[in-house]
Design a protein around this motif. Structure first.
Motif, PDB file in Angstrom:
ATOM      1  N   GLU A  69       0.810  -1.214   0.000  1.00 53.81           N
ATOM      2  CA  GLU A  69       0.000   0.000   0.000  1.00 53.81           C
ATOM      3  C   GLU A  69       0.847   1.270   0.000  1.00 53.81           C
ATOM      4  O   GLU A  69       0.586   2.194  -0.782  1.00 53.81           O
ATOM      5  N   VAL A  73       0.551   3.890  -3.056  1.00 52.84           N
ATOM      6  CA  VAL A  73       0.023   5.227  -2.793  1.00 52.84           C
ATOM      7  C   VAL A  73       1.035   6.286  -3.236  1.00 52.84           C
ATOM      8  O   VAL A  73       0.661   7.310  -3.837  1.00 52.84           O
ATOM      9  N   PHE A  76       1.076   6.216  -7.296  1.00 53.99           N
ATOM     10  CA  PHE A  76      -0.132   6.815  -7.866  1.00 53.99           C
ATOM     11  C   PHE A  76      -0.228   8.292  -7.496  1.00 53.99           C
ATOM     12  O   PHE A  76      -0.719   9.112  -8.283  1.00 53.99           O
ATOM     13  N   GLY A  77       0.210   8.637  -6.300  1.00 53.41           N
ATOM     14  CA  GLY A  77       0.162  10.037  -5.879  1.00 53.41           C
ATOM     15  C   GLY A  77       0.993  10.936  -6.760  1.00 53.41           C
ATOM     16  O   GLY A  77       0.665  12.123  -6.950  1.00 53.41           O
ATOM     17  N   PHE A  81      -3.373  10.583  -8.602  1.00 50.05           N
ATOM     18  CA  PHE A  81      -4.471   9.674  -8.273  1.00 50.05           C
ATOM     19  C   PHE A  81      -4.616   9.553  -6.755  1.00 50.05           C
ATOM     20  O   PHE A  81      -3.635   9.515  -6.022  1.00 50.05           O
ATOM     21  N   ARG A  82      -5.864   9.478  -6.303  1.00 52.78           N
ATOM     22  CA  ARG A  82      -6.196   9.541  -4.876  1.00 52.78           C
ATOM     23  C   ARG A  82      -6.751   8.209  -4.383  1.00 52.78           C
ATOM     24  O   ARG A  82      -7.654   7.645  -5.000  1.00 52.78           O
ATOM     25  N   LEU A  83      -6.220   7.721  -3.281  1.00 52.00           N
ATOM     26  CA  LEU A  83      -6.674   6.452  -2.711  1.00 52.00           C
ATOM     27  C   LEU A  83      -8.057   6.615  -2.099  1.00 52.00           C
ATOM     28  O   LEU A  83      -8.276   7.479  -1.253  1.00 52.00           O
ATOM     29  N   ARG A  84      -8.985   5.772  -2.526  1.00 50.57           N
ATOM     30  CA  ARG A  84     -10.316   5.789  -1.910  1.00 50.57           C
ATOM     31  C   ARG A  84     -10.236   5.075  -0.559  1.00 50.57           C
ATOM     32  O   ARG A  84      -9.716   3.954  -0.470  1.00 50.57           O
ATOM     33  N   PHE A 104      -8.113   3.663  -6.649  1.00 56.97           N
ATOM     34  CA  PHE A 104      -7.663   5.036  -6.788  1.00 56.97           C
ATOM     35  C   PHE A 104      -8.589   5.800  -7.717  1.00 56.97           C
ATOM     36  O   PHE A 104      -8.986   5.286  -8.772  1.00 56.97           O
ATOM     37  N   ASN A 114     -11.805   4.976 -12.214  1.00 52.18           N
ATOM     38  CA  ASN A 114     -11.458   4.245 -11.007  1.00 52.18           C
ATOM     39  C   ASN A 114     -10.418   3.204 -11.372  1.00 52.18           C
ATOM     40  O   ASN A 114     -10.606   2.428 -12.321  1.00 52.18           O
TER      41      ASN A 114
END
Length: 203
Positions: A69, A73, A76-77, A81-84, A104, A114
């Motif tokens: 994770e 994170v 993607f950050g 992109f934002r973690l749901r 994300f 998504n």
């Protein structure tokens, strides 16, 4: 729950021919960001099925060797992109077993998408590909599923309520998909640059 820039209202639209190209652009962007972290990147969900009505939101499945994770994170950050955070976006049950996952959301202001990150080869990853390939292959089920979703969105436009009602219907659909897979010898195959899954049937 959606982020502040997203809507809680569900709108299901007719199939749009630009969806595959939107996926390809997203997949290339994600692959560049993840480098060797991604084993597979697939277009999944309703926008991956020609002729099927869907929410105008591209669903991407990223298969990874394991769900790290913190690492994911961070990667993607870097591309916004934002973690749901919701519990249902962190784990799911397939075949009676719970599997970890991450979802994300696209950057604020970007094309709605998504990104579902699952362990490569897991039953939950297979579930998403079977859903897609079954509805690509079976026109009657595809039409019925699209009509169901449009009626449901018209009568229950709240995203959370819509999802809760659709979930048990999806289980019924997937029982038919499993029968189809057994009858046709369906299995997951791979093609070209973005590793989009292809339908393979035994002869």
């Amino acid at each position: 729950m959606p982020f502040a820039d997203e809507s809680l209202s569900v709108v299901v639209v007719g199939y749009r021919p630009e969806w595959p190209a939107a996926f390809e652009a997203l997949a290339a962007h994600i692959r560049a960001a993840l480098s060797d972290q991604a084993a597979t990147i697939d277009h999944v969900g309703s926008t991956s099925i020609p002729g099927l009505a869907a929410k105008d939101c591209i669903d991407v499945q990223v298969g990874v060797p394991s769900i790290d994770e913190d690492r994911l994170v961070t990667l993607f950050g870097r591309i916004g992109f934002r973690l749901r955070p919701e519990p249902w976006n962190r784990a799911e049950v397939t075949g009676g077993r719970e599997y970890r996952k991450l979802v994300f959301a696209a950057p604020a202001g970007a094309r709605t998408a998504n990104v579902h990150v699952r362990e490569h080869g897991g039953a939950n990853a297979r579930f998403a590909l079977l859903f897609r390939d079954y509805l690509r292959a079976d026109s009657g089920s595809r039409q019925a599923w699209g009509a169901f979703k449009q009626r449901l969105a018209d009568s229950v436009p709240n995203l959370l309520d819509y999802g809760q009602i659709k979930a048990p219907a999806t289980e019924i659909l997937m029982a038919a998909a499993e029968r189809w897979a057994a009858e046709t010898g369906w299995r997951i195959s791979r093609n070209t640059a973005t590793n989009a899954g292809a339908i393979v049937q035994s002869e």
